[in-house]
Design an enzyme around this catalytic site. Structure first.
Site, PDB file in Angstrom:
ATOM      1  N   HIS A 187       0.851  -1.196   0.000  1.00 19.95           N
ATOM      2  CA  HIS A 187       0.000   0.000   0.000  1.00 19.95           C
ATOM      3  C   HIS A 187       0.890   1.251   0.000  1.00 19.95           C
ATOM      4  O   HIS A 187       1.986   1.223   0.545  1.00 19.95           O
ATOM      5  CB  HIS A 187      -0.892  -0.040   1.243  1.00 19.95           C
ATOM      6  CG  HIS A 187      -1.864   1.085   1.319  1.00 19.95           C
ATOM      7  ND1 HIS A 187      -1.505   2.335   1.810  1.00 19.95           N
ATOM      8  CD2 HIS A 187      -3.159   1.160   0.952  1.00 19.95           C
ATOM      9  CE1 HIS A 187      -2.571   3.117   1.726  1.00 19.95           C
ATOM     10  NE2 HIS A 187      -3.583   2.447   1.215  1.00 19.95           N
ATOM     11  N   ASP A 313     -11.193   1.939  -1.127  1.00 21.58           N
ATOM     12  CA  ASP A 313     -10.276   2.872  -0.465  1.00 21.58           C
ATOM     13  C   ASP A 313     -11.003   3.721   0.567  1.00 21.58           C
ATOM     14  O   ASP A 313     -10.739   4.912   0.722  1.00 21.58           O
ATOM     15  CB  ASP A 313      -9.521   3.765  -1.462  1.00 21.58           C
ATOM     16  CG  ASP A 313      -8.161   4.213  -0.923  1.00 21.58           C
ATOM     17  OD1 ASP A 313      -7.853   3.906   0.252  1.00 21.58           O
ATOM     18  OD2 ASP A 313      -7.420   4.881  -1.655  1.00 21.58           O
TER      19      ASP A 313
HETATM   20 CA    CA Z   1      -5.744   3.180   0.750  1.00 24.80          CA
END
Ligand code: CA
Length: 358
Positions: A187, A313
């Site tokens: 990430h 997200d």
């Molecule tokens: Ca993220």
């Protein structure tokens, strides 16, 4: 505005979002302390310094959502038509901390997340946070996460204090991840100090562009360092449509071969396969933050439909209409089901009975 026709359980498949963030309030206490240090990292200050202090509606909303592992989050999932979230400790997680704090806080955060998953087993699954600052402890935490917490994936927020996992001193983490069959979600993190200046002066260091550049670089460093020749079963997950790497594949292959032939850099050595082969065989990609049909179709064509997964997200890009936008795309029913449900169940080892009980 809610979309009642999109309520969880209303589609012929489950919608599993796979790059969703949380943050225990105890981590914010540690961050507050770090932010007062005179030598605070410029990227960390730009990222968490902003979210934790901005009075803007967006920042306040994100902070409210991040700390919740109960009804706030589930209400938002219901409104957006998301059946299940695969949740990770938000960036930069423990990677901004000193080694000892990072090792102990990773365990604490994993226990907190596991508790949340136990409270809502049909709605949440978790990723294991680790401290790359101590690769031996990170490897142990991967084992504990799998064996004792029932989590089957790992999150690492790109570089750790400017160091990349392409450095062999970190490879014990890959060894454990490969042995435990846990994919690593690579990430984004805020850019390291040596890289950020030209981005930050243009306001482009964050999710708008800088995150993708830096995380894409990290993924390429893993490939060119030979990580996947050494750990051929290792799987890495990239968000944000693969940080654009599928679009680079052709040139990466050509230029990697040309660079090897010319002996230009000691760090570019021959590999067993082409860069694009590793992308297709050792990576999975999520569409986090990119609800765009043309990019999704290209990525599914390049990777194969079994390696591309849905992600929202949350809470950084909480878009109520997103599921509807994606479901309007022209996609074969079995590809749609793989994208929203099957690939996530397989990759994160979510028991089908568990996710089917929504
Ligand atoms: Ca993220």
């Amino acid at each position: 505005m809610t979309h009642p026709t999109q309520r969880p359980g209303q589609a012929p498949y489950l919608r599993i979002a796979t790059e969703e963030a949380f943050c225990p309030s105890e981590m914010l206490d540690i961050y507050r302390k770090i932010l007062t240090e005179p030598q605070v990292d410029i990227g960390f200050k730009s990222l968490m310094g902003f979210y934790m202090s901005s009075p803007s509606e967006r920042a306040q909303h994100i902070m409210r959502c991040l700390v919740d592992l109960d009804q706030v989050r589930i209400g938002h999932m219901d409104d957006a038509g998301v059946d299940m979230q695969v949740i990770a400790l938000t960036s930069p997680g423990v990677q901004i901390m000193d080694r000892d704090t990072a090792v102990s806080f990773a365990k604490f955060a994993n226990d907190e997340l596991a508790e949340g998953v136990r409270r809502h087993p049909t709605r949440f699954a978790g990723m294991i946070a680790v401290a790359p600052q101590d690769p031996h402890e990170a490897a142990k935490e991967i084992e504990r996460g799998v064996n004792h917490l029932g989590m089957h994936s790992v999150v690492i927020n790109s570089h750790t204090h400017g160091e990349y996992l392409s450095d062999q001193k970190f490879w014990q983490i890959f060894e454990a991840a490969e042995a435990m069959d846990t994919p690593i979600y690579l990430h984004p993190n805020a850019m390291p100090a040596g890289m950020i200046q030209h981005f930050i002066e243009a306001g482009l260091d964050g999710a708008i562009y800088g995150f993708g550049v830096e995380t894409g670089l990290h993924a390429l460093r893993l490939i060119t360092a030979g990580v996947f020749d050494r750990f051929p079963k290792l799987q890495v997950i990239l968000g944000h449509m693969g940080e654009a790497l599928p679009f680079w594949a052709y040139r990466l292959d050509y230029m990697h071969a040309a660079t090897v032939r010319s002996n230009r850099y000691p760090s570019i050595k021959p590999l067993k396969r082409k860069p694009s082969d590793y992308l297709r065989e050792n990576f999975h990609i999520t569409n986090s933050g990119v609800a765009w049909g043309a990019a999704l179709k290209f990525t599914q064509d390049f990777m194969g439909p079994d390696r591309v997964l849905y992600a929202m997200d949350y809470p950084y890009q909480y878009v109520l209409e997103e599921v509807e936008i994606l479901e309007r795309l022209d996609m074969a029913p079995q590809v749609r089901q793989a994208f929203f449900q099957d690939n996530a169940e397989r990759l994160f080892k979510i028991p089908p009975a568990k996710s089917a009980a929504v």
